[in-house]
Design a protein around this motif. Structure first.
Motif, PDB file in Angstrom:
ATOM      1  N   SER A   7       0.839  -1.190   0.000  1.00 39.77           N
ATOM      2  CA  SER A   7       0.000   0.000   0.000  1.00 39.77           C
ATOM      3  C   SER A   7       0.873   1.239   0.000  1.00 39.77           C
ATOM      4  N   VAL A   8       0.248   2.354  -0.282  1.00 37.21           N
ATOM      5  CA  VAL A   8       0.960   3.630  -0.278  1.00 37.21           C
ATOM      6  C   VAL A   8       1.209   4.061   1.152  1.00 37.21           C
ATOM      7  N   GLY A   9       2.420   4.555   1.428  1.00 34.59           N
ATOM      8  CA  GLY A   9       2.744   5.064   2.752  1.00 34.59           C
ATOM      9  C   GLY A   9       2.201   6.466   2.912  1.00 34.59           C
ATOM     10  N   VAL A  12       3.230  11.342   8.146  1.00 31.63           N
ATOM     11  CA  VAL A  12       2.558  11.202   9.436  1.00 31.63           C
ATOM     12  C   VAL A  12       3.268  12.093  10.453  1.00 31.63           C
ATOM     13  N   GLN A  13       2.513  12.669  11.340  1.00 28.05           N
ATOM     14  CA  GLN A  13       3.113  13.478  12.402  1.00 28.05           C
ATOM     15  C   GLN A  13       3.703  12.577  13.478  1.00 28.05           C
ATOM     16  N   PRO A  14       4.723  13.031  14.157  1.00 27.29           N
ATOM     17  CA  PRO A  14       5.266  12.253  15.278  1.00 27.29           C
ATOM     18  C   PRO A  14       4.163  11.903  16.269  1.00 27.29           C
ATOM     19  N   GLY A  15       4.203  10.646  16.714  1.00 27.54           N
ATOM     20  CA  GLY A  15       3.168  10.156  17.614  1.00 27.54           C
ATOM     21  C   GLY A  15       1.971   9.561  16.898  1.00 27.54           C
ATOM     22  N   GLY A  16       1.927   9.712  15.596  1.00 30.55           N
ATOM     23  CA  GLY A  16       0.802   9.206  14.820  1.00 30.55           C
ATOM     24  C   GLY A  16       0.941   7.741  14.471  1.00 30.55           C
ATOM     25  N   SER A  17      -0.044   7.248  13.730  1.00 30.35           N
ATOM     26  CA  SER A  17      -0.093   5.834  13.355  1.00 30.35           C
ATOM     27  C   SER A  17      -0.310   5.703  11.857  1.00 30.35           C
ATOM     28  N   LEU A  18       0.104   4.562  11.358  1.00 32.22           N
ATOM     29  CA  LEU A  18      -0.079   4.259   9.946  1.00 32.22           C
ATOM     30  C   LEU A  18      -0.066   2.741   9.795  1.00 32.22           C
ATOM     31  N   ARG A  19      -0.889   2.229   8.891  1.00 29.60           N
ATOM     32  CA  ARG A  19      -0.877   0.794   8.623  1.00 29.60           C
ATOM     33  C   ARG A  19      -0.493   0.549   7.173  1.00 29.60           C
ATOM     34  N   LEU A  20       0.509  -0.280   6.984  1.00 29.05           N
ATOM     35  CA  LEU A  20       0.914  -0.700   5.655  1.00 29.05           C
ATOM     36  C   LEU A  20       0.356  -2.085   5.368  1.00 29.05           C
ATOM     37  N   SER A  21       0.047  -2.330   4.107  1.00 25.58           N
ATOM     38  CA  SER A  21      -0.386  -3.669   3.717  1.00 25.58           C
ATOM     39  C   SER A  21       0.515  -4.212   2.615  1.00 25.58           C
ATOM     40  N   VAL A  92      11.978   4.107   3.505  1.00 25.44           N
ATOM     41  CA  VAL A  92      11.205   3.319   2.548  1.00 25.44           C
ATOM     42  C   VAL A  92      11.002   1.942   3.170  1.00 25.44           C
ATOM     43  N   TYR A  93       9.765   1.516   3.237  1.00 24.45           N
ATOM     44  CA  TYR A  93       9.419   0.248   3.866  1.00 24.45           C
ATOM     45  C   TYR A  93       9.142  -0.808   2.793  1.00 24.45           C
ATOM     46  N   TYR A  94       9.698  -1.987   3.010  1.00 19.80           N
ATOM     47  CA  TYR A  94       9.546  -3.100   2.084  1.00 19.80           C
ATOM     48  C   TYR A  94       8.962  -4.305   2.813  1.00 19.80           C
ATOM     49  N   CYS A  95       8.127  -5.035   2.119  1.00 10.52           N
ATOM     50  CA  CYS A  95       7.668  -6.308   2.663  1.00 10.52           C
ATOM     51  C   CYS A  95       8.211  -7.448   1.820  1.00 10.52           C
ATOM     52  N   ARG A 100       5.322 -20.871  -0.493  1.00 11.31           N
ATOM     53  CA  ARG A 100       5.898 -22.157  -0.937  1.00 11.31           C
ATOM     54  C   ARG A 100       7.425 -22.072  -0.990  1.00 11.31           C
ATOM     55  N   GLU A 101       7.983 -21.502   0.042  1.00 14.85           N
ATOM     56  CA  GLU A 101       9.430 -21.420   0.255  1.00 14.85           C
ATOM     57  C   GLU A 101      10.145 -20.514  -0.740  1.00 14.85           C
ATOM     58  N   ARG A 102       9.416 -19.725  -1.489  1.00 16.02           N
ATOM     59  CA  ARG A 102      10.022 -18.724  -2.352  1.00 16.02           C
ATOM     60  C   ARG A 102       9.646 -17.354  -1.814  1.00 16.02           C
ATOM     61  N   ASP A 103      10.578 -16.417  -1.923  1.00 19.35           N
ATOM     62  CA  ASP A 103      10.259 -15.102  -1.394  1.00 19.35           C
ATOM     63  C   ASP A 103       9.993 -14.111  -2.522  1.00 19.35           C
ATOM     64  N   TYR A 104       9.064 -13.230  -2.220  1.00 14.49           N
ATOM     65  CA  TYR A 104       8.629 -12.215  -3.169  1.00 14.49           C
ATOM     66  C   TYR A 104       8.636 -10.874  -2.445  1.00 14.49           C
ATOM     67  N   TRP A 105       9.143  -9.860  -3.143  1.00  9.34           N
ATOM     68  CA  TRP A 105       9.286  -8.542  -2.520  1.00  9.34           C
ATOM     69  C   TRP A 105       8.272  -7.542  -3.047  1.00  9.34           C
ATOM     70  N   GLY A 106       7.792  -6.711  -2.138  1.00 10.62           N
ATOM     71  CA  GLY A 106       6.979  -5.591  -2.537  1.00 10.62           C
ATOM     72  C   GLY A 106       7.842  -4.504  -3.148  1.00 10.62           C
ATOM     73  N   GLN A 107       7.176  -3.498  -3.684  1.00 10.71           N
ATOM     74  CA  GLN A 107       7.883  -2.448  -4.422  1.00 10.71           C
ATOM     75  C   GLN A 107       8.490  -1.385  -3.531  1.00 10.71           C
TER      76      GLN A 107
END
Length: 115
Positions: A7-9, A12-21, A92-95, A100-107
């Motif tokens: 998801s798009v990041g 955020v202000q300090p002390g705030g929250s955000l959820r990434l998917s 920059v946050y990456y997931c 099935r034992e293979r890894d896939y990266w987000g953008q």
């Protein structure tokens, strides 16, 4: 073809929250592990959290108690709930999804914590 889309990041202000998917598509198999990393400008990428579909999780000390990683098996999506954000969380946050034992990266998605 398996794809993992974050998801798009945002700003955020300090002390705030955000959820990434981190959503996997192109597969009927579950994402067994979702790991999160971040890379601040001029720094190496660092691991911050791992969540197993079975429920276990692990966090870097820098985010422990503030970040929570989860997996919604029905949606084949991982989440990173980030609370009490600090300016030093700016990166920059990456997931990474393991299917099935293979890894896939987000953008990668930019998260900026600033007033």
């Amino acid at each position: 073809q398996v794809q993992v889309v974050e998801s798009v990041g945002g700003l955020v202000q300090p002390g705030g929250s955000l959820r990434l998917s981190c959503a996997a598509s192109g597969t009927t198999f579950s994402t067994n592990i979702v790991a999160w990393y971040r890379q601040a400008q001029g720094m190496q990428r660092e691991w911050i959290a791992t969540r197993l579909i079975a429920g276990a999780s692990n966090y870097a000390d820098s985010v422990k108690g503030r970040f929570d990683a989860s997996i919604d098996n029905a949606k084949n999506t991982g989440y990173l709930q980030m609370n009490n954000l600090k300016p030093e969380d700016t990166a920059v946050y990456y997931c990474e999804g393991v299917i099935r034992e293979r890894d896939y990266w987000g953008q990668g998605t930019q998260v900026t914590v600033s007033s």
